[in-house]
Design a protein around this motif. Structure first.
Motif, short mmCIF file in Angstrom:
data_model
loop_
_atom_site.label_atom_id
_atom_site.label_comp_id
_atom_site.label_asym_id
_atom_site.label_seq_id
_atom_site.Cartn_x
_atom_site.Cartn_y
_atom_site.Cartn_z
N SER A 146 0.81 -1.22 0.00
CA SER A 146 0.00 0.00 0.00
C SER A 146 0.84 1.26 0.00
O SER A 146 0.30 2.36 -0.11
N VAL A 147 2.14 1.12 0.18
CA VAL A 147 3.08 2.22 0.00
C VAL A 147 4.00 1.85 -1.15
O VAL A 147 4.21 0.67 -1.43
N LYS A 148 4.56 2.85 -1.82
CA LYS A 148 5.28 2.53 -3.04
C LYS A 148 6.75 2.95 -3.06
O LYS A 148 7.58 2.25 -3.62
N GLU A 149 7.10 4.08 -2.49
CA GLU A 149 8.50 4.48 -2.52
C GLU A 149 9.37 3.53 -1.70
O GLU A 149 10.52 3.27 -2.06
N PHE A 150 8.83 3.01 -0.62
CA PHE A 150 9.59 2.08 0.22
C PHE A 150 9.98 0.81 -0.54
O PHE A 150 11.18 0.47 -0.59
N LEU A 204 1.49 1.92 6.94
CA LEU A 204 1.02 3.09 6.18
C LEU A 204 1.58 4.38 6.77
O LEU A 204 1.83 5.35 6.04
N PHE A 205 1.78 4.39 8.08
CA PHE A 205 2.30 5.58 8.75
C PHE A 205 3.82 5.65 8.67
O PHE A 205 4.39 6.70 8.31
N MET A 206 4.49 4.56 8.97
CA MET A 206 5.96 4.57 9.07
C MET A 206 6.65 4.66 7.72
O MET A 206 7.74 5.24 7.61
N TYR A 207 6.05 4.07 6.68
CA TYR A 207 6.76 3.94 5.40
C TYR A 207 6.17 4.81 4.30
O TYR A 207 6.41 4.56 3.12
N ASN A 208 5.40 5.83 4.70
CA ASN A 208 4.95 6.84 3.74
C ASN A 208 5.37 8.19 4.30
O ASN A 208 4.88 8.63 5.34
N ASN A 209 6.29 8.85 3.61
CA ASN A 209 6.84 10.11 4.10
C ASN A 209 5.79 11.21 4.25
O ASN A 209 6.04 12.21 4.93
#
Length: 357
Positions: free
Chosen positions: A170-174, A303-308
Motif C-alpha cells: 500500500s506504499v510505493k517508494e519504500f 502506512l504511517f511509518m513507510y509513507n513520508n
C-alpha cells in the motif's frame, strides 16, 4: 548425421553467435538429443523435443524458435507466477491468476499447502525449491513491515536472470527503493498497488483502481511482453489501470487511504454502536469501522511509518480537529454572552429600569 549438421565446419554452426548453445532432441525416435556449443562441441542427452538458445553465462534466459531469429518473440499465453507470502491477500490474488490460466507457485513461512491445493497452486515450504522452478514473475504479498527481511531471504542465484519482481504494498517508494537496493541489476521491477482487497473485491474487480509504476523493465520484446502480460491480468478483470510514479502514489495515498484508515481506527476506539434509528451517513461510518478493523494494525503502522507524507496528513488532521473545536467553542461563547446580555435586559425590564448599553 545429426552431429555433422552441427560440427564447427558446418555453415549453420558458423551462423550461431559464439556465446550461444543449441540443443535439439529427436522426438520421433524418442532416444537421442544433441547439444552443441560453438566453443565446446557436441553432447548427447535424452530429452523431449525442443530447440533452445541460451547465453553460456546464464540459465535459459532466451529461447530460439524454428522460425528466423529476426522475428520478435510473442508474449506467452500464460505466465509462471510465484507468490511469496501466501496469506489472505496472496490467496486472494492467486485465485484470479489460476482462473486466467496462469501457473501459480507459492511460498510462505506458514504451511498453506492445503489451501494452495484447493486453489490449484503448487506450494513450496522451501524458497530454494520454489526458485528452482524458475518463475517468470515473483509477486511479494508480504506485510509492509516484513518486506525487507523476506526479500533478503530469497535465493536470487536460483532464479533466471531478468526475473520480474512485483510488489503489491500500500506504499510505493519504500518497496521501490528496497528493490533497487537489494535485487540484482538484471532483474525487472514493477511496483503496483491493487487498491482493493478480499472484502472490497469479493464481487469482482471491475472499475477498481490498479496503480503501477514500471520502475525497471528491460527494453527487449520478451521482457516488455512479460510485464504487459502481468498487467493484463488486472486489465482483463476490468480494473481501472492508473500508471503513476511511486512518489506521486504515496502523496495521494496519504491523503486518501491513510486518512481513511485513521478515521476508521479513531471511530473504532470511540465505540460507535448501531441503533434502530441509524441514518445512512451513520451506516457509512459503521461500515468504515468494520472495513478498517478487518485489516491488521501492522498494516496501519506500515502506512504511517513507510509513507513520508503520512505525518504531514496526521498533523493536518489534528489541526483541522482543533480548528473545529475552537470554532465550536467560539460559537458557544458567543451564544452564552448573548444569552447573558438578553437575560440582563429582561431583568431590567421587569424592574422598570432602562437598559444601559
Amino acid at each position: 548425421m545429426v552431429a555433422s549438421l552441427f560440427s564447427k565446419s558446418c555453415p549453420i554452426a558458423k551462423l550461431l553467435p559464439q556465446n550461444l548453445s543449441l540443443s535439439l532432441s529427436d522426438s520421433f525416435s524418442g532416444s537421442k538429443s544433441i547439444s552443441f556449443n560453438t566453443q565446446i562441441g557436441v553432447n548427447f542427452r535424452s530429452k523431449s523435443m525442443q530447440i533452445k538458445a541460451m547465453e553460456t553465462t546464464s540459465i535459459n534466459d532466451y529461447h530460439l524458435e524454428t522460425q528466423p531469429q529476426t522475428h520478435a518473440q510473442k508474449a506467452p499465453t500464460s505466465l509462471k507466477i510465484a507468490v511469496i507470502g501466501f496469506g489472505n491477500y496472496g490467496q486472494f490474488l492467486a485465485k484470479t491468476f489460476v482462473r486466467q490460466g496462469h501457473t501459480v507457485l507459492a511460498h510462505s513461512r506458514t504451511d498453506y499447502s492445503d489451501a494452495a491445493g484447493e486453489l490449484g497452486v503448487s506450494f513450496f515450504s522451501n524458497p530454494h525449491d520454489l526458485c528452482e522452478e524458475h518463475p517468470e514473475v515473483v509477486v511479494l504479498c508480504t506485510s509492509i513491515l516484513s518486506t525487507k527481511s523476506v526479500l533478503k531471504s530469497i535465493p536470487f542465484q536460483r532464479l533466471r536472470r531478468s526475473t520480474l519482481f512485483v510488489d503489491v504494498l500500500s506504499v510505493k517508494e519504500f518497496p521501490r527503493n528496497l528493490f533497487l537496493e537489494i535485487l540484482p541489476e538484471d532483474f525487472d521491477i514493477l511496483c503496483t498497488h491493487p487498491m482493493f482487497g478480499p472484502e472490497s473485491g469479493r464481487n469482482g474487480w471491475a472499475g477498481l483502481p490498479f496503480v503501477y509504476d514500471k520502475v525497471r523493465v528491460g527494453n527487449d520484446d520478451l521482457r516488455i511482453s512479460r510485464c504487459g502480460g502481468f498487467l493484463d491480468v488486472f486489465a482483463r478483470e476490468g480494473c481501472r489501470m492508473v500508471e503513476m510514479s511511486c512518489a506521486e502514489h504515496d502523496k495521494y495515498a496519504a491523503e486518501s487511504q491513510f486518512i481513511t484508515h485513521t478515521m476508521g481506527r479513531i471511530l473504532e476506539r470511540f465505540g460507535l454502536e448501531s441503533s434502530s434509528i441509524n441514518t445512512k451517513g451513520y451506516e457509512t461510518l459503521l461500515k468504515l469501522v468494520e472495513n478498517t478493523s478487518k485489516d491488521s494494525f501492522d498494516l496501519y503502522i506500515g502506512l504511517f511509518m513507510y509513507n513520508n507524507n503520512a505525518m504531514e496528513q496526521l498533523e493536518k488532521l489534528e489541526s483541522a480537529f482543533q480548528s473545529l473545536k475552537r470554532e465550536l467553542s467560539g460559537n458557544l461563547q458567543t451564544l452564552c454572552r448573548r444569552k447573558l446580555f438578553e437575560d440582563g435586559i429582561s431583568e431590567k425590564k421587569k424592574r422598570g429600569a432602562k437598559p444601559t448599553f
